[in-house]
Design a protein around this motif. Structure first.
Motif, mmCIF file in Angstrom:
data_model
loop_
_atom_site.group_PDB
_atom_site.id
_atom_site.type_symbol
_atom_site.label_atom_id
_atom_site.label_comp_id
_atom_site.label_asym_id
_atom_site.label_seq_id
_atom_site.Cartn_x
_atom_site.Cartn_y
_atom_site.Cartn_z
ATOM 1 N N TRP A 22 42.836 67.030 33.158
ATOM 2 C CA TRP A 22 42.632 67.520 34.509
ATOM 3 C C TRP A 22 43.984 67.860 35.127
ATOM 4 C CZ3 TRP A 22 38.119 68.849 36.630
ATOM 5 C CH2 TRP A 22 36.952 68.306 36.095
ATOM 6 N N TYR A 23 44.083 69.060 35.647
ATOM 7 C CA TYR A 23 45.229 69.498 36.421
ATOM 8 C C TYR A 23 44.801 69.712 37.871
ATOM 9 C CZ TYR A 23 47.887 70.670 32.147
ATOM 10 O OH TYR A 23 48.562 70.636 30.950
ATOM 11 N N ARG A 24 45.774 69.806 38.761
ATOM 12 C CA ARG A 24 45.472 70.183 40.131
ATOM 13 C C ARG A 24 46.596 71.043 40.688
ATOM 14 N NH1 ARG A 24 45.950 64.301 43.205
ATOM 15 N NH2 ARG A 24 48.231 64.059 43.042
ATOM 16 N N GLN A 25 46.242 71.872 41.641
ATOM 17 C CA GLN A 25 47.213 72.731 42.285
ATOM 18 C C GLN A 25 46.888 72.843 43.765
ATOM 19 O OE1 GLN A 25 47.615 76.701 40.655
ATOM 20 N NE2 GLN A 25 49.718 76.832 41.377
ATOM 21 N N ALA A 26 47.819 72.385 44.589
ATOM 22 C CA ALA A 26 47.696 72.483 46.030
ATOM 23 C C ALA A 26 48.404 73.746 46.508
ATOM 24 C CB ALA A 26 48.291 71.245 46.695
ATOM 25 N N PRO A 27 48.043 74.244 47.691
ATOM 26 C CA PRO A 27 48.700 75.449 48.208
ATOM 27 C C PRO A 27 50.215 75.285 48.276
ATOM 28 C CG PRO A 27 46.761 74.956 49.507
ATOM 29 C CD PRO A 27 46.973 73.782 48.590
ATOM 30 N N GLY A 28 50.938 76.270 47.762
ATOM 31 C CA GLY A 28 52.378 76.247 47.795
ATOM 32 C C GLY A 28 53.041 75.342 46.782
ATOM 33 N N LYS A 29 52.268 74.721 45.910
ATOM 34 C CA LYS A 29 52.818 73.820 44.913
ATOM 35 C C LYS A 29 52.477 74.293 43.508
ATOM 36 C CE LYS A 29 53.094 69.495 45.469
ATOM 37 N NZ LYS A 29 52.773 68.043 45.536
ATOM 38 N N GLN A 30 53.246 73.812 42.551
ATOM 39 C CA GLN A 30 52.973 74.125 41.158
ATOM 40 C C GLN A 30 51.779 73.319 40.657
ATOM 41 O OE1 GLN A 30 56.475 75.009 38.467
ATOM 42 N NE2 GLN A 30 57.458 73.593 39.908
ATOM 43 N N ARG A 31 51.128 73.849 39.652
ATOM 44 C CA ARG A 31 50.046 73.124 39.013
ATOM 45 C C ARG A 31 50.617 71.914 38.279
ATOM 46 N NH1 ARG A 31 45.520 76.584 35.968
ATOM 47 N NH2 ARG A 31 45.679 77.528 38.048
ATOM 48 N N LYS B 81 43.204 60.244 49.033
ATOM 49 C CA LYS B 81 44.175 60.462 50.088
ATOM 50 C C LYS B 81 44.239 61.948 50.421
ATOM 51 C CE LYS B 81 47.065 56.728 48.241
ATOM 52 N NZ LYS B 81 48.400 56.384 47.706
ATOM 53 N N PRO B 82 44.648 62.292 51.646
ATOM 54 C CA PRO B 82 44.781 63.713 51.984
ATOM 55 C C PRO B 82 45.664 64.484 51.017
ATOM 56 C CG PRO B 82 44.865 62.416 53.974
ATOM 57 C CD PRO B 82 44.865 61.432 52.826
ATOM 58 N N GLU B 83 46.675 63.844 50.472
ATOM 59 C CA GLU B 83 47.554 64.516 49.530
ATOM 60 C C GLU B 83 46.898 64.803 48.186
ATOM 61 O OE1 GLU B 83 49.466 60.341 50.168
ATOM 62 O OE2 GLU B 83 48.221 61.741 51.315
ATOM 63 N N ASP B 84 45.691 64.278 47.956
ATOM 64 C CA ASP B 84 44.927 64.623 46.765
ATOM 65 C C ASP B 84 44.217 65.965 46.906
ATOM 66 O OD1 ASP B 84 45.500 62.231 45.290
ATOM 67 O OD2 ASP B 84 44.002 61.174 46.503
ATOM 68 N N THR B 85 44.225 66.527 48.104
ATOM 69 C CA THR B 85 43.573 67.811 48.332
ATOM 70 C C THR B 85 44.183 68.880 47.435
ATOM 71 O OG1 THR B 85 42.979 67.299 50.618
ATOM 72 C CG2 THR B 85 43.122 69.618 50.021
ATOM 73 N N SER B 86 43.353 69.489 46.611
ATOM 74 C CA SER B 86 43.807 70.475 45.638
ATOM 75 C C SER B 86 42.607 71.144 45.004
ATOM 76 C CB SER B 86 44.636 69.828 44.514
ATOM 77 O OG SER B 86 45.967 69.583 44.891
ATOM 78 N N VAL B 87 42.866 72.230 44.323
ATOM 79 C CA VAL B 87 41.915 72.749 43.363
ATOM 80 C C VAL B 87 42.173 72.029 42.051
ATOM 81 C CG1 VAL B 87 41.092 74.764 42.096
ATOM 82 C CG2 VAL B 87 41.770 74.988 44.488
#
Length: 120
Positions: free
Chosen positions: A36-45, A86-92
């Motif tokens: 599992w990967y994740r990518q938040a806006p403005g951040k790298q996957r 946590k809010p910082e877990d928000t990602s695709v």
């Protein structure tokens, strides 16, 4: 030929839980590593968690103890149980897997992603 489809994303409050699923479909012989990967806006996957064909797991430091990766080989499915979000877990969140196709060659596949939003 081979597809990975994620499901289970959604909106949860901080401290809540979600379980993501990723199912492989099509024609193939076996699945090796799944991730599992994740990518938040403005951040790298980034790689969140991985699991080998034998069930050995590894996690990114920030999710240890909160997120658990597992797999059901009979269902060709990998899961990500997410607790204490946590809010910082928000990602695709993206599913990734090494799959041995019908020509006995291992190829890497990506799902299209599922959105997880954690509100404060």
């Amino acid at each position: 030929q081979v597809q990975l489809v994620e499901s289970g994303g959604g909106l949860v409050q901080a401290g809540g839980s979600l379980r993501l699923s990723c199912a492989a479909s099509g024609r193939f012989f076996s699945i090796n590593g799944m991730r599992w990967y994740r990518q938040a806006p403005g951040k790298q996957r980034e790689l969140v968690a991985s699991i080998t064909s034998g069930g050995s797991t590894n996690y990114e430091d920030s999710v240890k103890g909160r997120l658990t990766i597992s797999r059901d080989n009979a269902k060709n499915t990998v899961y990500l149980q997410m607790n204490s979000l946590k809010p910082e877990d928000t990602s695709v969140y993206f599913c990734n897997a090494d799959i041995v196709t019908t020509d006995y060659y291992s190829r890497n596949y990506w799902g299209k992603g599922t959105l997880v939003t954690v509100s404060s």
